[in-house]
Motif scaffolding. Structure first.
Motif, short mmCIF file in Angstrom:
data_model
loop_
_atom_site.label_atom_id
_atom_site.label_comp_id
_atom_site.label_asym_id
_atom_site.label_seq_id
_atom_site.Cartn_x
_atom_site.Cartn_y
_atom_site.Cartn_z
N SER A 221 0.84 -1.25 0.06
CA SER A 221 -0.03 0.21 0.18
C SER A 221 0.80 1.30 0.15
O SER A 221 0.48 2.43 -0.09
N VAL A 222 2.09 1.07 0.71
CA VAL A 222 2.86 2.53 0.44
C VAL A 222 3.74 2.40 -0.85
O VAL A 222 4.31 3.46 -1.14
N ILE A 223 3.97 1.20 -1.35
CA ILE A 223 4.69 1.21 -2.92
C ILE A 223 3.97 1.71 -3.65
O ILE A 223 4.19 2.59 -4.73
N ASN A 224 2.69 1.26 -3.61
CA ASN A 224 1.69 1.70 -4.98
C ASN A 224 0.91 2.86 -4.30
O ASN A 224 -0.26 2.46 -3.53
N GLN A 225 0.99 4.12 -4.38
CA GLN A 225 0.50 5.22 -3.80
C GLN A 225 -1.00 4.92 -4.36
O GLN A 225 -1.27 4.68 -5.39
N GLY A 226 -1.59 5.82 -3.31
CA GLY A 226 -3.09 5.93 -4.16
C GLY A 226 -4.34 4.86 -3.43
O GLY A 226 -5.31 5.25 -3.74
N GLN A 227 -3.88 3.74 -3.16
CA GLN A 227 -4.91 2.94 -2.70
C GLN A 227 -5.77 3.30 -1.56
O GLN A 227 -5.01 3.74 -0.53
N GLN A 228 -6.93 2.92 -1.53
CA GLN A 228 -7.67 3.82 -0.39
C GLN A 228 -7.69 2.83 0.88
O GLN A 228 -8.30 1.73 0.73
N ILE A 229 -6.89 3.13 1.80
CA ILE A 229 -6.66 2.14 2.92
C ILE A 229 -7.23 3.05 4.05
O ILE A 229 -6.99 4.22 4.19
N GLN A 230 -8.41 2.58 4.76
CA GLN A 230 -8.85 3.37 5.76
C GLN A 230 -8.30 2.62 7.06
O GLN A 230 -8.02 1.98 7.28
N ASN A 231 -7.81 4.08 7.88
CA ASN A 231 -7.36 3.81 9.15
C ASN A 231 -6.04 2.94 9.21
O ASN A 231 -5.99 1.91 9.89
N PRO A 232 -5.25 3.02 8.26
CA PRO A 232 -3.76 2.32 8.40
C PRO A 232 -3.16 2.39 9.53
O PRO A 232 -2.65 1.22 10.06
N THR A 233 -3.02 3.50 10.27
CA THR A 233 -2.46 3.39 11.65
C THR A 233 -3.20 2.44 12.76
O THR A 233 -2.47 1.93 13.46
N PHE A 234 -4.63 2.55 12.42
CA PHE A 234 -5.24 1.64 13.46
C PHE A 234 -4.93 0.13 13.20
O PHE A 234 -4.76 -0.54 14.10
N PHE A 235 -4.76 -0.22 11.81
CA PHE A 235 -4.42 -1.47 11.68
C PHE A 235 -2.94 -1.70 12.22
O PHE A 235 -2.88 -2.99 12.87
N MET A 236 -2.25 -0.84 12.10
CA MET A 236 -0.86 -1.15 12.48
C MET A 236 -0.76 -1.25 14.07
O MET A 236 0.08 -2.02 14.63
N LEU A 237 -1.79 -0.52 14.71
CA LEU A 237 -1.83 -0.91 16.19
C LEU A 237 -2.47 -1.95 16.54
O LEU A 237 -1.81 -2.58 17.46
N LYS A 238 -3.24 -2.50 15.92
CA LYS A 238 -3.89 -4.00 15.98
C LYS A 238 -2.83 -4.85 15.91
O LYS A 238 -2.64 -5.98 16.67
N MET A 239 -1.84 -4.73 14.81
CA MET A 239 -0.80 -5.65 14.59
C MET A 239 0.21 -5.49 15.75
O MET A 239 0.87 -6.55 16.21
N LEU A 240 0.39 -4.43 16.21
CA LEU A 240 1.48 -4.15 17.21
C LEU A 240 0.87 -5.09 18.63
O LEU A 240 1.59 -5.60 19.17
N LEU A 241 -0.43 -4.80 18.68
CA LEU A 241 -1.08 -5.45 20.08
C LEU A 241 -0.88 -6.98 19.55
O LEU A 241 -0.63 -7.79 20.48
N TYR A 242 -1.20 -7.52 18.44
CA TYR A 242 -0.98 -8.84 18.19
C TYR A 242 0.32 -9.45 18.51
O TYR A 242 0.69 -10.45 19.10
N ALA A 243 1.27 -8.60 17.80
CA ALA A 243 2.90 -8.96 18.16
C ALA A 243 3.27 -9.06 19.54
O ALA A 243 3.84 -9.82 19.85
N LEU A 244 2.71 -8.02 20.25
CA LEU A 244 2.95 -8.15 21.89
C LEU A 244 2.50 -9.23 22.23
O LEU A 244 3.39 -9.82 23.10
#
Lengths: 263, 471, 330
Positions: A221-244
Motif C-alpha cells: 500500500s505504500v509502494i503503490n500510492q493511492g490505494q484507499q486504505i482506511q485507518n492504516p494506523t489503526f491496523f498497525m496498532l492492531k498488529m502491534l497488539l497482536y505482536a506484543l
C-alpha cells in the motif's frame, strides 16, 4: 527492572559490534544506496520499482539480522560462560531472558533505523518525484517490519532455549516463511466458497496458532500510492497488539523452558 | 520456580489473546493488504510461492527492471510471462498493467507493421484484471477503454463503458475526461456527448473563475472549442433538423443528404503463396478513407463481421496465440480505388494459415472516419449508402459497408490445383470493376477552406495518371 | 555458627545415551564453615564444577540438599551475598574493565562508580580500566573477575580454578588476594587441581573423585604423618621382594632401590635389612606429607585413575609402564 535494562544495554552494546551482523547490515545499506542506480535502467515505474526493491532489501536484511542475532543470543552466553557470572548474581532467569530479548530488539531497532534513514535519504536525494509526505508514508513499512522482526526474534529466542543455534536458524527461518505464506493462503481458503467447512476450520486453527508474519506485510500500500486504505494506523496498532501478545507468549514459554535448563 | 503456574497462565492468556487479535485484525488485512484473494488454482507452484511470500513486491520490481532490458532488446515474447508474473506478484503496480496492456496490444506486429490482433483478448483481459485489482484509480479503466477507442476502433460502446467507469474515480486527469465526449460521439450518443461537454465547460469555467490560472484557461478554451465544434458539425450534418423532424424538407440542404453511394467493389488475388493483392473501388475522391480489410480463419474464435468480440474471454492468457490466423489491414483509398499487396510469407507465426477455410472481409463504418468524411456520411452513416453492400444489421444503429469473400488454404498457399503453375486464385465481389473502368464523374467533394483542390470546379486529377497502388 | 555451605547426600545424574544414568555427583556431603578457605579438589571431570553449579543454582540436583548461606541453592537472597569467579571466564570483550564492573554492579543495583574504581584499584587495574577487555592479558582478565566478585562485598566467594593458566607472578598476586579475603572474614570456596596453591592457603579441603568425596577435613589433620624415602644401591630382587608390603612402595632398577614408607614404621629395621642383604645405603630422607600425596592416596584407590592421574598430579613417573599408559591415554 534495572537488572533487565542492564542486561539489555549490554546486549545492545555487544550486538552492534558483532562483525557478522555489521557485515549483513552494511550489505543491506549498500544495496539501498545503489538501488536508484538499478532502477535508472527502468524508465517506467520508477517510484514503485525503487520502493519495492528498497523495502524488500530492508525486510530481507532485517529478517536475517533478527534471526542471526537471536539464535546466538543465549547459546553464546553459555558457551562463553558469561551466563554463570550473571546468574550467580541476584538475577532471575526470566530477567536474563527478557533482558537479552529486549537488548536484541533494541539493537535490531537501531540497525533498522539506520536502514530506514538511508531509505529516506535515497528517496529525498534521488527524488523520483516523491514528495516528503510520500516518503514518510513509505516509512510505515519499516515500522511494521520492525514489529514483525521483533516477533520473529521472540520466536527465535523461544526456540533457542532448547535447540542449538544452527537448527534454530532454519527452524525460525522456516516459521517465518510459513507464517508469511500462510496468511494469504488462509485468506484465499476462507474467501473461497468452494472450500469445505472442515478445511476452513482446520485453516482457521492453524491461522490462530502460527505467527501470522504475512499480516505485517503492508508495504504494497505504500509502494503503490493511492490505494484507499482506511485507518492504516489503526491496523498497525492492531498488529502491534497482536505482536506484543505473541511475543509475550513466546518469551514466557521460553522462560519456563529456560528455567529448568541446565546451562 | 515459584511462579511457574502464574507464568503458564500468562502464556496461555497471551496465546489466546494473540489468536483473538489476529482474528480481529484479519478482515482489514484481507481487505486492504492481502496479496491474493479467492482462487489460487490458476497459479503454478513457484508462482504461488512467490506470490504469497513476503518479498513479492521486491521480486516484482526486480523482474520488471529485467523486463525493461527485454524491451530494449526487442525480445517481446520474453516479456509476456514476466508481465504475468509481475502482475501476480504485485497486482497494484498499475504501470506494469498499463505497460503490459500497451505492449501486448501494440508491440506484436508483422514485417509490414500490421498489429497482431490475436493478442487483443489477452490485452483486454489484462486491462480488465488491472482495473479490477486497482479500482481505486481511473488508470486501468482508462487504459482498457483506450484499447477499444484507439486500437480496436470499433464497438465504441465498450470504450464508453470503461471510460464512464474511469470517470467515477476521483483521480482522473482533466485531459482524459474530455475524451469521453469523443467516445460518446463515436458511439452515436450525441446527447450524452453534449451533456458531457456542458458539464466539463461549467466545471472549467467555475475553476478558471476561481483560480485564474493559465492551465485552467486552456482547459476552458479547449472544452469550449470542442463543444462549439460539435454544435457546428451537428448543425451542418443535419442532426438538429433531424431532431426537429425537418431533415427531409426539400428546402434544407445538408452534406449528408441524400446518402451517397460509395460504389464498393473488391477483389483478392493470391499472387504468390501467402501473398495477396487486394484491390477495388471506392467512389470517394478526398483523402482520408481507410477500409478495414480482414483475412481470418472462418472459424476464428468469437469472430463477428469486420472484427471479433475481443473481450469475450475474461481470463488473462499471455501465452502467444498459436495455430490461428487473423490479419487486419487498412485499405487506403486514393483516386477512388485501393490496391494493396499483403505479404504474409515473412510472418509464418503470425499467419500460420493452418485452417482449411478463410474469410475475407471488407468493412467500413463512418464512426471511425475522420471528421471531413463524417461531414458527408454523418455520424452513423446517415449519408452513406452502397447499392450492393450497405448493411444496417452488422453494427447496431449504424449504416456500414460490409462485404465478405471466401478463400481456401490451398488457394492461399498456392498448392494443388492452385500451384504456381496452375490456376491463379482470384475471389471478387460480383460487381468488381477494374480500376481503370471506374466512373470518375460521380465522386463527391467536401467543401474545405484549406484544400482548394476539393472545391467544385477546382482542377481535376489527371485521368491518365495511373492510380497509386499500395505497397 | 552456621555453615556457609552444606550439602547432604547431594546427587546429580545425567541420562546416558544408552538409557542408563551417569552419576556426576554421588552422595556428596560437604560442610564449609564460615570464614575459612575451603579447597575443593579433584581431578578433571571429578564433578567439581558440577557441584559449584548446583550450589549456585545454575543447575539442579537430582536429589539431596544443597544449602548456601542457610538458603537453598539458587536463592536470590543468598546470591546477594555471594559471588562466583568461573574457570577461565570470558567477558563481553567490547567493554572496558570499568564498564564490565559497572555492568555487574548494576546487577546488584549498585550504581556507585567510585566503588567499581576502588575495586579495580585493589586488583591493580586502575591504569587499564578504560581499555577494552579484549586487550587484557589472561592475568588481567582474572583480576577483573576477582574485582567483580567483590562488588557486593560477598560473604562467600566461589573461585573455580582461580589461578588456572596464569604465570607464577599472577599466581602469587591472586593467592595473596585470597588470603586477604580470609582476613576480611569472607568464606572462600576454591575449586582447583593446582594443589600447591591450595596447600599454602586452605584451611580445609575436600577431595572429590568420580563425584564422591574421598577425603575431607582440616589440612593439618589430613597431612598428619610423614613419609621416609630410603635409597640404596646394589640391591637384589629378593631383598626388594622381601621389603615390599602394602604400605610401602618399592622400586628397583639397575640395582638401585627406592623405598618409601610411613614415618611411623621402624626405619632402622629397613636399613638393617638392606645392609644385611649387601646393599649400600645412599640416602635416607624424611618427607613431610604433602597434599599431593594425600591426593594420590585418596584418588589412587581407584585403580583406573591410578597411573594416569597420579603421574599428572605429581609430575613424576612412578613406574615406566605408568608413563606409557599416560601417553597412550592422552
Amino acid at each position: 527492572m534495572n537488572v533487565i535494562l542492564s542486561i539489555a544495554k549490554t546486549t545492545v552494546g555487544e550486538a552492534i559490534r558483532r562483525r557478522v551482523l555489521l557485515i549483513i547490515l552494511l550489505i543491506g545499506v549498500l544495496f539501498l544506496a545503489v538501488a536508484p542506480g538499478l532502477s535508472v535502467l527502468s524508465l517506467r515505474q520508477d517510484f514503485s520499482v525503487l520502493a519495492s526493491f528498497t523495502l524488500g532489501v530492508i525486510k530481507l536484511t532485517s529478517a536475517i539480522i533478527a534471526i542471526v542475532l537471536t539464535v546466538y543470543l543465549i547459546p553464546n552466553e553459555i558457551e562463553r560462560r558469561t551466563i554463570y557470572t550473571i546468574l550467580s548474581k541476584p538475577v532471575l532467569r526470566w530477567q536474563f531472558v527478557i533482558g537479552k530479548y529486549l537488548g536484541a530488539v533494541a539493537a535490531l531497532g537501531l540497525m533498522m533505523a539506520l536502514m530506514t534513514v538511508t531509505l529516506v535519504a535515497v528517496f529525498a536525494i534521488m527524488g523520483k518525484g516523491a514528495s516528503m509526505d510520500v516518503i514518510l508514508n513509505l516509512t510505515r513499512a519499516p515500522v511494521m517490519f520492525f514489529i514483525q522482526m521483533s516477533l520473529l526474534a521472540a520466536v527465535a529466542v523461544f526456540f533457542s532455549t532448547f535447540v542449538p543455534p544452527i537448527t534454530n536458524f532454519f527452524l525460525s527461518g522456516g516459521v517465518f516463511m510459513i507464517g508469511t505464506i500462510f496468511s494469504p493462503v488462509f485468506d484465499s481458503i476462507s474467501s473461497n466458497e468452494k472450500t469445505s467447512g472442515l478445511v476452513k476450520m482446520g485453516a482457521g486453527i492453524i491461522h490462530a496458532i502460527v505467527p501470522n508474519f504475512g499480516m505485517f506485510n503492508i508495504e504494497n500500500s505504500v509502494i503503490n500510492q493511492g490505494q484507499q486504505i482506511q485507518n492504516p494506523t489503526f491496523f498497525m496498532l492492531k498488529m502491534l497488539l497482536y505482536a506484543l501478545l505473541y511475543i509475550c507468549a513466546c518469551l514466557f514459554l521460553g522462560v519456563i523452558v529456560f528455567d529448568r535448563k541446565e546451562v | 520456580m515459584k511462579n511457574k503456574g502464574l507464568l503458564l497462565g500468562l502464556v496461555i492468556a497471551s496465546f489466546i489473546g494473540q489468536g483473538v487479535v489476529s482474528k480481529w485484525a484479519f478482515p482489514q488485512w484481507s481487505k486492504d493488504y492481502s496479496p491474493n484473494k479467492g482462487d489460487l488454482s490458476g497459479l503454478s507452484g513457484d508462482q504461488m510461492l512467490f506470490a504469497l511470500g513476503g518479498f513479492r513486491e521486491m521480486l516484482a520490481g526486480i523482474l520488471w527492471v529485467r523486463a525493461d532490458a527485454f524491451f530494449d532488446q526487442g525480445n517481446y515474447d520474453a516479456i509476456l510471462p514476466m508481465i504475468r508474473l509481475v502482475t501476480i506478484l504485485d497486482p497494484h503496480q498499475i504501470d506494469v498493467y498499463a505497460t503490459g496492456v500497451w505492449h501486448v496490444a501494440y508491440n506484436f506486429t508483422d514485417e509490414q507493421s500490421r498489429s497482431d490482433r490475436r493478442y487483443l483478448p489477452a490485452a483486454l483481459a489484462l486491462g480488465a484484471e488491472g482495473a479490477e485489482k486497482n479500482d481505486h484509480t481511473y488508470e486501468m479503466f482508462f487504459e482498457t477503454g483506450w484499447l477499444w477507442y484507439h486500437k480496436i476502433d470499433d464497438n465504441y460502446d465498450r470504450a464508453v463503458y470503461w471510460w464512464e467507469e474511469a470517470h467515477k474515480r476521483d483521480d482522473i486527469q482533466q485531459a482524459r475526461r474530455n475524451i469521453l465526449s469523443n467516445a460518446y460521439i463515436r458511439d452515436g450518443k450525441l446527447d450524452k456527448a453534449m451533456d458531457m461537454y456542458k458539464t466539463l465547460l461549467d466545471e472549467a469555467e467555475a475553476k478558471f473563475a476561481k483560480s485564474a490560472e493559465y492551465t485552467d484557461r486552456i482547459q476552458r478554451d479547449t472544452v469550449e472549442s470542442n463543444y462549439d465544434n460539435m454544435i457546428v458539425r451537428m448543425a451542418q450534418r443535419g442532426n438538429f433538423a433531424q431532431q426537429r423532424g425537418e431533415f427531409n424538407r426539400a428546402d434544407f440542404k445538408y452534406g449528408t443528404q441524400p446518402p451517397y453511394d460509395v460504389g464498393f467493389s473488391g477483389r483478392v488475388t493470391v499472387v504468390e503463396p501467402r501473398v495477396i493483392v487486394v484491390e477495388g473501388t471506392w467512389n470517394v475522391q478526398p483523402v482520408g478513407t481507410r477500409i478495414r480489410f480482414v483475412l481470418r480463419d472462418t472459424d476464428y474464435p468469437e469472430a463477428i463481421e469486420g472484427g471479433a468480440n475481443w473481450d469475450a474471454n475474461k481470463k488473462v492468457n499471455l501465452e502467444p496465440p498459436t495455430g490461428i490466423t487473423y490479419l487486419q489491414d487498412g485499405l487506403f483509398v486514393k483516386n477512388q480505388s485501393f490496391n494493396r499487396r499483403i505479404d504474409m510469407s515473412r510472418d509464418p507465426t503470425m499467419y500460420p494459415l493452418l485452417k482449411k477455410d478463410y474469410t475475407v472481409e471488407f468493412y467500413y463504418n463512418t464512426r471511425s472516419a475522420p471528421a471531413h468524411m463524417q461531414d458527408k456520411f454523418g455520424y452513423n452513416g446517415e449519408g452513406l449508402t452502397d447499392k450492393n453492400f450497405l448493411r444496417t444489421d452488422v453494427r447496431e444503429g449504424q449504416r456500414v459497408v460490409y462485404a465478405s469473400l471466401k478463400l481456401t488454404q490451398d488457394q492461399l498457399l498456392r498448392v494443388g490445383e492452385w500451384s504456381m503453375s496452375g490456376k491463379v486464385p482470384v475471389v471478387q465481389t460480383p460487381n468488381y470493376v477494374a480500376v481503370g473502368e471506374v466512373n470518375t464523374d460521380t465522386f463527391f467533394t467536401v467543401p474545405s477552406l484549406r484544400d482548394r483542390v476539393s472545391f467544385p470546379g477546382a482542377p481535376q486529377p489527371d485521368p491518365n495518371k495511373p492510380p497509386v497502388t499500395g505497397q | 555458627m552456621s555453615l556457609a555451605i552444606e550439602t547432604i547426600n547431594l546427587q546429580k545424574t545425567y541420562k546416558s545415551r544408552g538409557g542408563g544414568s551417569i552419576g556426576v555427583v554421588n552422595n556428596l556431603d560437604l560442610q564449609v564453615e564460615r570464614g575459612e578457605i575451603f579447597g575443593f579438589l579433584g581431578p578433571n571431570g571429578a564433578g567439581k564444577t558440577t557441584t559449584i553449579k548446583i550450589l549456585l543454582g545454575i543447575i539442579y540436583p537430582t536429589s539431596g540438599v544443597a544449602k548456601v548461606l542457610d538458603k537453598d541453592a539458587g536463592d536470590l537472597e543468598a546470591h546477594k551475598k555471594l559471588s562466583y569467579l568461573p574457570e577461565k571466564p570470558y567477558y563481553y570483550e567490547h567493554m572496558t574493565g570499568l564498564e564490565i564492573m559497572r555492568f555487574y554492579a548494576s546487577l546488584f543495583g549498585i550504581k556507585d562508580r567510585a566503588h567499581c574504581e576502588s575495586l579495580l584499584e585493589r586488583v591493580n587495574l586502575t591504569n587499564d580500566m578504560n581499555r577494552p577487555i579484549s586487550q587484557y592479558s589472561k592475568g588481567m582478565q582474572q583480576r577483573v573477575g576477582l574485582a567483580q566478585s567483590l562488588l557486593n562485598d560477598p560473604e562467600l566467594l566461589f573461585l573455580d580454578e582461580p589461578t588456572g593458566g596464569l604465570d607464577p607472578i599472577a599466581h602469587i598476586e591472586i593467592r595473596d588476594l585470597i588470603l586477604k579475603f580470609r582476613e576480611e572474614g569472607r568464606t572462600v570456596f576454591i575449586s582447583s587441581h593446582e594443589l600447591s596453591d591450595v596447600e599454602r592457603i586452605c584451611d580445609r579441603v575436600a577431595i572429590i573423585n568420580k563425584g564422591e568425596i574421598v577425603a575431607q577435613g582440616r589440612l593439618d589433620d589430613l597431612l598428619a604423618g610423614g613419609r621416609i624415602e630410603v635409597t640404596a644401591d646394589n640391591a637384589s630382587e629378593e631383598i626388594a621382594a622381601k621389603l615390599r608390603t602394602d604400605d610401602r612402595t618399592v622400586s628397583l632398577g639397575h640395582g638401585r632401590l627406592i623405598l618409601e614408607m610411613s614415618d611411623s614404621e621402624d626405619t632402622g629395621a629397613v636399613i638393617d635389612a638392606l645392609r644385611s642383604g649387601g646393599s649400600e645405603i645412599v640416602s635416607v630422607i624424611p618427607r613431610k606429607k604433602r597434599l599431593e600425596d594425600l591426593f594420590i592416596e585418596s584418588v589412587a584407590s581407584d585403580n583406573q585413575l591410578k597411573g594416569r592421574k597420579m603421574s599428572k598430579m605429581t609430575g613424576e613417573s612412578t613406574e615406566p609402564e605408568a608413563t606409557n599408559e599416560e601417553e597412550a591415554g592422552s
